[in-house]
Design a protein around this motif. Structure first.
Motif, PDB file in Angstrom:
ATOM      1  N   ILE A  73       6.878  -2.469 -12.727  1.00 35.64           N
ATOM      2  CA  ILE A  73       7.602  -2.364 -11.463  1.00 35.64           C
ATOM      3  C   ILE A  73       7.237  -1.067 -10.763  1.00 35.64           C
ATOM      4  O   ILE A  73       6.677  -0.138 -11.368  1.00 35.64           O
ATOM      5  N   SER A  74       7.592  -1.008  -9.481  1.00 35.31           N
ATOM      6  CA  SER A  74       7.483   0.222  -8.708  1.00 35.31           C
ATOM      7  C   SER A  74       8.864   0.862  -8.642  1.00 35.31           C
ATOM      8  O   SER A  74       9.844   0.187  -8.288  1.00 35.31           O
ATOM      9  N   LEU A  75       8.955   2.133  -9.004  1.00 32.38           N
ATOM     10  CA  LEU A  75      10.210   2.867  -8.849  1.00 32.38           C
ATOM     11  C   LEU A  75      10.380   3.194  -7.364  1.00 32.38           C
ATOM     12  O   LEU A  75       9.526   3.855  -6.768  1.00 32.38           O
ATOM     13  N   THR A  76      11.477   2.732  -6.779  1.00 30.92           N
ATOM     14  CA  THR A  76      11.698   2.883  -5.343  1.00 30.92           C
ATOM     15  C   THR A  76      13.049   3.517  -5.087  1.00 30.92           C
ATOM     16  O   THR A  76      14.054   3.140  -5.709  1.00 30.92           O
ATOM     17  N   VAL A 194       5.010   5.635 -17.872  1.00 31.16           N
ATOM     18  CA  VAL A 194       4.722   5.865 -16.461  1.00 31.16           C
ATOM     19  C   VAL A 194       3.236   5.627 -16.232  1.00 31.16           C
ATOM     20  O   VAL A 194       2.398   6.251 -16.879  1.00 31.16           O
ATOM     21  N   ARG A 195       2.922   4.714 -15.298  1.00 30.50           N
ATOM     22  CA  ARG A 195       1.526   4.475 -14.945  1.00 30.50           C
ATOM     23  C   ARG A 195       1.060   5.456 -13.870  1.00 30.50           C
ATOM     24  O   ARG A 195      -0.052   5.997 -13.947  1.00 30.50           O
ATOM     25  N   SER A 196       1.908   5.692 -12.857  1.00 31.17           N
ATOM     26  CA  SER A 196       1.533   6.617 -11.784  1.00 31.17           C
ATOM     27  C   SER A 196       2.782   7.290 -11.232  1.00 31.17           C
ATOM     28  O   SER A 196       3.893   6.768 -11.357  1.00 31.17           O
ATOM     29  N   LYS A 197       2.597   8.451 -10.595  1.00 37.29           N
ATOM     30  CA  LYS A 197       3.684   9.253 -10.025  1.00 37.29           C
ATOM     31  C   LYS A 197       3.318   9.614  -8.591  1.00 37.29           C
ATOM     32  O   LYS A 197       2.254  10.184  -8.335  1.00 37.29           O
ATOM     33  N   ASN A 198       4.210   9.268  -7.644  1.00 42.38           N
ATOM     34  CA  ASN A 198       3.911   9.460  -6.226  1.00 42.38           C
ATOM     35  C   ASN A 198       4.842  10.455  -5.530  1.00 42.38           C
ATOM     36  O   ASN A 198       4.675  10.697  -4.335  1.00 42.38           O
ATOM     37  N   ALA A 199       5.849  10.982  -6.217  1.00 41.06           N
ATOM     38  CA  ALA A 199       6.795  11.927  -5.603  1.00 41.06           C
ATOM     39  C   ALA A 199       7.127  13.016  -6.604  1.00 41.06           C
ATOM     40  O   ALA A 199       7.004  12.826  -7.817  1.00 41.06           O
ATOM     41  N   ASP A 200       7.568  14.165  -6.073  1.00 42.39           N
ATOM     42  CA  ASP A 200       7.861  15.289  -6.960  1.00 42.39           C
ATOM     43  C   ASP A 200       9.019  16.115  -6.428  1.00 42.39           C
ATOM     44  O   ASP A 200       9.570  15.840  -5.353  1.00 42.39           O
ATOM     45  N   LEU A 201       9.378  17.126  -7.165  1.00 47.20           N
ATOM     46  CA  LEU A 201      10.534  17.975  -6.875  1.00 47.20           C
ATOM     47  C   LEU A 201      10.428  18.579  -5.477  1.00 47.20           C
ATOM     48  O   LEU A 201       9.379  19.084  -5.072  1.00 47.20           O
ATOM     49  N   GLU A 210       8.280   4.628  -2.330  1.00 46.90           N
ATOM     50  CA  GLU A 210       7.809   4.376  -3.688  1.00 46.90           C
ATOM     51  C   GLU A 210       7.589   5.701  -4.406  1.00 46.90           C
ATOM     52  O   GLU A 210       6.831   6.554  -3.939  1.00 46.90           O
ATOM     53  N   LEU A 211       8.260   5.854  -5.544  1.00 53.71           N
ATOM     54  CA  LEU A 211       8.188   7.107  -6.297  1.00 53.71           C
ATOM     55  C   LEU A 211       7.141   7.052  -7.413  1.00 53.71           C
ATOM     56  O   LEU A 211       6.671   8.098  -7.862  1.00 53.71           O
ATOM     57  N   GLY A 212       6.794   5.866  -7.882  1.00 58.01           N
ATOM     58  CA  GLY A 212       5.816   5.729  -8.957  1.00 58.01           C
ATOM     59  C   GLY A 212       5.816   4.318  -9.516  1.00 58.01           C
ATOM     60  O   GLY A 212       6.599   3.459  -9.085  1.00 58.01           O
ATOM     61  N   GLU A 213       4.936   4.069 -10.492  1.00 60.60           N
ATOM     62  CA  GLU A 213       4.857   2.777 -11.146  1.00 60.60           C
ATOM     63  C   GLU A 213       5.076   2.950 -12.639  1.00 60.60           C
ATOM     64  O   GLU A 213       4.525   3.873 -13.253  1.00 60.60           O
ATOM     65  N   VAL A 214       5.876   2.071 -13.219  1.00 54.64           N
ATOM     66  CA  VAL A 214       6.175   2.125 -14.655  1.00 54.64           C
ATOM     67  C   VAL A 214       6.046   0.716 -15.227  1.00 54.64           C
ATOM     68  O   VAL A 214       6.127  -0.277 -14.504  1.00 54.64           O
ATOM     69  N   PHE A 215       5.829   0.646 -16.546  1.00 57.55           N
ATOM     70  CA  PHE A 215       5.759  -0.657 -17.213  1.00 57.55           C
ATOM     71  C   PHE A 215       6.487  -0.599 -18.544  1.00 57.55           C
ATOM     72  O   PHE A 215       6.667   0.462 -19.132  1.00 57.55           O
ATOM     73  N   SER A 216       6.901  -1.770 -19.000  1.00 57.78           N
ATOM     74  CA  SER A 216       7.650  -1.890 -20.249  1.00 57.78           C
ATOM     75  C   SER A 216       6.720  -1.821 -21.452  1.00 57.78           C
ATOM     76  O   SER A 216       5.598  -2.340 -21.414  1.00 57.78           O
TER      77      SER A 216
END
Length: 420
Positions: A73-76, A194-201, A210-216
């Protein structure tokens, strides 16, 4: 002697001598004895053989596929605001647990909204209590002074309904404010990576960013293409669904970190349709806990994106013959060394084959000697000398017979020559 007689002697003498030689050659040729005709005996060809043995065979289908996550999924962000917290594990490749806060949006405004909503709910509840009291008082006055049935307006029923509606609206606003406050904490509903990270502090994000992509990491799947022939070897229907029982076992192999690794999975279902481009049907293989118990056997996790060779357990044949691949000639022919020392050309039914072995259902019999070495210009009835794996003639033939036999062409020719 006249001039004419001299010319006759000069030209006639050589002609007479030549004619005499021709006559003598004809007489000698006609009186010469005819040579006796001898029959040329065909020499047997030395061949390597293996004995056909009938036994149960477990068919295996070999194919390839790529490891993919079951859930990705995409973390949103569902609310807007400035990011004031990022979990240390929210990095590419980081592990996390279900419900763990990975990113938090600054929540001061949302806490204030909750406080305002709670105050409004308290106010609306007081208004409803006041209206209910006013209504009770109006009912008592009507019962003591009035006659007949009182109207809804006299009993203040519309006012009470309005107060109830305003209280419900205030409670809904409070629920929404609390929901937005919870949404400032962003997490995933499963254990994963975590597959990818698109946002930070410190970054401001809006609702839908979209903040990033994660998978189970609970389960991974591999889609394996299967041809019609491979489906026949598996013996599963086109619309296969494993359900509660496990599907066919699948051995997965790959080179990882310079070492061969193996994992075990099961076919859980097939795709709903045949791929129109490749004309293949995909089988879905599942491997549970690929980063935990599923990795213990291989000593390494079954990583997402890894390309693997798959060996699927197929149908079991009660009786078949496994022969070396070199025994098969063309698509469906083998040579058999008969007991009388002759070659027999047989047509067989091939069930399966690979670079090393071929599995046949019929065409040979138990104990027959199947030829595995090359044979030039093979034909039924050709004399052959069968040799065992050690290069020694079988059936008690003398070594001299094998050494004098013609050698087969190909890589085994040198071995046959040295064995003779």
């Amino acid at each position: 002697m006249s001039k004419f007689s001299g010319r006759l002697v000069l030209f006639g003498g050589p002609v007479l001598i030549l004619g005499a030689f021709i006559l003598l050659f004809a007489v000698l040729f006609s009186t010469a004895p005819e040579p006796e005709r001898g029959e040329v005996e065909a020499r047997p060809v030395a061949v390597f053989v293996t004995e056909a043995e009938a036994r149960p065979v477990q068919l295996t289908v070999n194919t390839q596929g790529e490891v993919r996550p079951l859930t990705e999924i995409s973390l949103t962000a569902q609310v807007s605001g400035r990011i004031d917290y990022v979990d240390p594990n929210f990095v590419q490749g980081g592990f996390f647990e279900a419900g763990q806060t990975l990113v938090r949006v600054e929540d001061d405004d949302y806490r204030l909204a909750v406080t305002r909503a709670e105050a409004l709910v308290s106010q609306r509840r007081q208004q409803l209590l006041l209206e209910e009291a006013e209504g009770d008082l109006a009912r008592e006055e009507w019962e003591s002074l009035g006659e007949g049935e009182a109207s809804a307006l006299t009993l203040r029923q519309p006012q009470m309904e309005d107060a109830r509606a305003q209280l419900a609206a205030a409670e809904a606003s409070l629920a929404e404010a609390r929901l937005n406050l919870r949404r400032t904490r962003i997490s995933a509903p499963f254990d994963g990576r975590v597959r990818s990270k698109n946002a930070d502090l410190g970054q401001f994000v809006g609702a839908g960013s979209e903040l990033g992509e994660v998978f189970s990491t609970d389960e991974v799947q591999i889609r394996l293409p299967l041809t019609d022939a491979q489906l026949g070897k598996l013996g599963i229907p086109l619309a296969f669904q494993a359900g509660d029982s496990e599907g066919p076992t699948v051995l997965l192999r790959a080179m990882l970190a310079g070492e061969p690794r193996e994992w075990t999975g099961h076919v859980v279902r097939t795709d709903s349709a045949i791929n129109p481009q490749t004309r293949t049907l995909y089988a879905i293989v599942s491997v549970e806990d690929p980063y935990g118990s599923g990795a213990e056997e291989a000593g390494a996790p079954l990583a997402i994106g890894l390309f693997v060779d798959a060996f699927i357990e197929g149908r079991e044949i009660s009786q078949a013959y496994i022969l070396p691949r070199s025994a098969l000639r063309g698509n469906d022919t083998v040579y058999v060394a008969e007991e009388d020392g002759t070659l027999s050309v047989r047509t067989v039914s091939v069930i399966d084959s690979n670079a090393e072995e071929v599995v046949v259902a019929n065409g040979v019999e138990e104990g027959e000697r199947v030829i595995t070495s090359p044979v030039r210009a093979a034909a039924d009835g050709m004399p052959v000398t069968p040799l065992g794996p050690d290069g020694e003639p079988l059936d008690g033939l003398a070594d001299s017979d094998a050494s004098s036999a013609d050698q087969p062409e190909g890589e085994d020719s040198a071995s046959v020559a040295s064995a003779g």
